[in-house]
Write an enzyme that holds these catalytic residues in place. Structure first.
Site, PDB file in Angstrom:
ATOM      1  N   HIS A 254     -28.730  -6.049 -20.112  1.00  0.00           N
ATOM      2  CA  HIS A 254     -28.142  -4.895 -20.820  1.00  0.00           C
ATOM      3  C   HIS A 254     -26.810  -5.233 -21.491  1.00  0.00           C
ATOM      4  O   HIS A 254     -25.912  -4.393 -21.583  1.00  0.00           O
ATOM      5  CB  HIS A 254     -27.965  -3.698 -19.874  1.00  0.00           C
ATOM      6  CG  HIS A 254     -29.268  -3.138 -19.400  1.00  0.00           C
ATOM      7  ND1 HIS A 254     -30.026  -2.282 -20.151  1.00  0.00           N
ATOM      8  CD2 HIS A 254     -29.961  -3.348 -18.258  1.00  0.00           C
ATOM      9  CE1 HIS A 254     -31.142  -1.981 -19.483  1.00  0.00           C
ATOM     10  NE2 HIS A 254     -31.135  -2.620 -18.340  1.00  0.00           N
TER      11      HIS A 254
ATOM     12  N   ASN B  73     -33.808   4.071 -18.019  1.00  0.00           N
ATOM     13  CA  ASN B  73     -34.304   3.359 -19.194  1.00  0.00           C
ATOM     14  C   ASN B  73     -35.028   4.348 -20.095  1.00  0.00           C
ATOM     15  O   ASN B  73     -35.225   5.508 -19.728  1.00  0.00           O
ATOM     16  CB  ASN B  73     -35.292   2.263 -18.777  1.00  0.00           C
ATOM     17  CG  ASN B  73     -34.593   0.990 -18.301  1.00  0.00           C
ATOM     18  OD1 ASN B  73     -33.486   0.685 -18.718  1.00  0.00           O
ATOM     19  ND2 ASN B  73     -35.254   0.258 -17.430  1.00  0.00           N
TER      20      ASN B  73
ATOM     21  N   TYR C  18     -25.329  -2.871  -8.711  1.00  0.00           N
ATOM     22  CA  TYR C  18     -24.519  -2.376  -9.835  1.00  0.00           C
ATOM     23  C   TYR C  18     -23.021  -2.374  -9.538  1.00  0.00           C
ATOM     24  O   TYR C  18     -22.249  -2.930 -10.316  1.00  0.00           O
ATOM     25  CB  TYR C  18     -25.030  -1.007 -10.293  1.00  0.00           C
ATOM     26  CG  TYR C  18     -26.244  -1.146 -11.190  1.00  0.00           C
ATOM     27  CD1 TYR C  18     -27.434  -1.689 -10.714  1.00  0.00           C
ATOM     28  CD2 TYR C  18     -26.209  -0.785 -12.531  1.00  0.00           C
ATOM     29  CE1 TYR C  18     -28.539  -1.847 -11.527  1.00  0.00           C
ATOM     30  CE2 TYR C  18     -27.313  -0.937 -13.353  1.00  0.00           C
ATOM     31  CZ  TYR C  18     -28.478  -1.466 -12.846  1.00  0.00           C
ATOM     32  OH  TYR C  18     -29.568  -1.638 -13.655  1.00  0.00           O
TER      33      TYR C  18
END
Ligand code: NDP
Length: 509
Positions: free
Chosen positions: A67, A139, A349
């Site tokens: 990303h 997404n 994350y």
């Protein structure tokens, strides 16, 4: 003074103000460094020259691993429906408006890669709620390639550049996909029309994972999030996308920026599919398998509200590059689920943000909550916020420091773990679960003839970049598609063999 998250951090620089160093000292000149004698060496006491060069060398933060290429905008989410029977989340109470940030991205390409490469698109949202930040990091597809986080690094390695050659390698991608048949549904989706959206405004977004909603009485439901675009779904054909990758590599970034600048604010309606907890075990598909959707015929969508993007970032680096989204950021009324990809992401994350931006990334204005903070975290690089001097620095303490209140604390989602012994096995299949079943439904029941033809054409073009001497791999690819539908397998075989005969493949090392 504005309290909008987008306004935090902006310097109030006056026009024609004297240039200063980063410490606020007015500098003698913008263009000439100091030398000893007219032709002499530059001087070390010209610390302004040194500060400029040294800061310039450090202008980047490491790019995201997946990303990396993306952009985004600020906006507002308004809850328009009463969904208080299923969630007590403050932002999802009817009439509540919550400032938010959205970031869209491709997955495999680097920071400068074209926007129109075939790839899923990231659809990452940060809601600055009154009860802490809530991030929904999804997404533009309701599913994913794999269903266990342990495979994620391998999957991404197969999609990125080969270490030896520095080249992307289609053989590597298909090798991984065909050896991981759970990828079939997502690869079908990706190779179809929705694999290259016309713009970010013309695609849907999904939370993808199953989450929990928890109401004020503590009653729980499993939910799936769907953001349906109000601009209409639209796509680029493979040939259009290839051309635009050369002429307009930043097409999607520019489209979003220009639309908002022109007052044409894109919006998406949020819907949820809602499954009573007690139906999960008996549902025909495992509801925690990220490679599967819940049929909308079984669980129709229920509207929650609307998200509108209405404000461009003022600074791409500060507000988009440094924006740190994490599924970890969850608020009261919403919870996790036993989806093994979601649980892995909850670790991964925040970890990448600590590495990429630094452990105090939550203090950067774009990431900071608008709700009060009373945390025991302290120190580390780039810390600039701190508690009052008299505040306790540990718990328990005999001073009046923050204390967790079980009545106000959130459980982040509880569920039946079905035993307490440790297992290492695939997600359990339910009655109708196979790796191909939903790809077959998509192919046979959702796509029309023209979309099916484009799907075979797109797959052929992609597979056609594998060296024809890789016969074992190519046979696996044909079998992979025949398992979705024999007609598709045949069409891909014919297409790829035709390309090879015409010498149209491109060798990849
Ligand atoms: P439905 O007929 O109720 O839904 C079909 C879904 O497919 C719609 O969401 C539709 O989106 C979407 N769709 C249409 N064209 C494409 C395309 N080219 N690529 C991807 N998705 C497309 O059936 P079910 O809910 O029973 O699902 C059937 C199949 O549809 C699933 O196996 C899955 O492959 C796919 N799908 C399912 C979704 C879900 O959450 N259930 C979501 C998206 C896809 P739209 O209404 O905007 O046209």
């Amino acid at each position: 003074m504005s309290t909008h998250p987008a306004d935090k951090g902006r310097r109030d620089v006056q026009a024609k103000a004297p240039t200063t160093t980063d410490s606020g000292v007015p500098v003698p000149h913008d263009e000439f460094s100091a030398t000893v004698g007219k032709q002499g060496p530059q001087t070390i006491q010209d610390f302004y020259l040194i500060e400029k060069l040294a800061h310039f060398n450090r202008e980047n933060v490491p790019e995201r691993i997946p990303h990396a290429k993306g952009s985004g905008a600020f906006g507002e989410f308004e809850t328009t429906e009463d969904v208080s029977d299923i969630t007590c989340a403050g932002l999802f109470q009817k009439g509540v408006k919550t400032p938010m940030l959205a970031r869209f991205s491709t997955v495999a390409g680097e920071k400068g890669s074209p926007d129109t490469w075939r790839d899923p698109r990231g659809f990452a949202l940060k809601f600055y709620t009154q009860e802490g930040n809530y991030d929904l990091v999804g997404n533009n597809t309701p599913i994913f390639f794999i269903r266990d986080a342990i495979k994620f690094p391998d999957f991404i390695h197969s999609q990125r550049r080969k270490s030896a050659s520095g080249l992307r390698n289609h053989a590597m991608q298909w090798d991984f996909w065909t050896l991981s048949p759970e990828t079939t549904h997502q690869v079908t989706w990706l190779m179809g029309d929705r694999g290259i959206p016309k713009t970010w405004r013309h695609m849907d977004g999904f939370g993808s994972h199953t989450y929990q909603f928890i109401n004020a009485e503590g009653k729980r439901h499993w939910v799936k999030f769907h953001f349906k675009t109000n601009q209409g779904i639209d796509f680029l054909t493979a040939d259009e996308a290839d051309r635009l990758a050369g002429t307009d590599p930043d097409l999607h970034r520019e489209d979003l920026y220009e639309s908002i600048r022109n007052g044409d604010y894109p919006s998406w309606d949020l819907y949820v599919q809602v499954m009573p907890l007690e139906e999960a075990d008996g549902y025909r598909f495992n509801p925690f398998d990220l490679t599967k959707t819940w049929s909308q015929k079984d669980y129709p969508k229920r509207k929650v509200g609307t998200m509108t993007l209405n404000r461009n970032p003022d600074n791409h680096h500060a507000q988009i590059e440094q924006a740190a989204f994490a599924p970890t950021n969850i608020v009261r009324g919403i919870g996790f689920s036993p989806d093994k990809m979601l649980l892995g992401r909850i670790f991964a994350y925040p970890d990448i943000h600590r590495y990429r931006i630094g452990p105090n990334y939550t203090q950067i204005p774009v990431n900071a909550p608008i709700s009060p903070l009373s945390s025991y975290s302290k120190e580390g690089p780039m810390q600039y916020e701190f508690n009052q001097a008299e505040m306790a620095e540990y718990h328990p303490n005999s001073i009046d420091g923050p204390t967790a209140d079980p009545a106000k604390g959130y459980d982040f989602g509880e569920w039946d773990t079905k035993g307490s012994d440790i297992h290492r096995e695939d997600v359990a299949p339910h009655a109708e679960d196979t790796d191909q079943v939903q790809a077959t439904t998509l192919y046979r029941e959702v796509l029309d003839d023209a979309a099916r033809e484009r799907l075979a054409y797109n797959i052929t073009g992609h597979v056609g970049k594998i060296d024809p001497s890789e016969t074992e791999l190519l046979e696996r690819v044909y079998a992979y598609w025949s398992a979705v539908d024999p007609e598709l397998g045949d069409n891909v075989r014919k297409g790829v063999e035709g390309l090879a005969e015409r010498g149209n493949h491109r060798l990849r090392v």
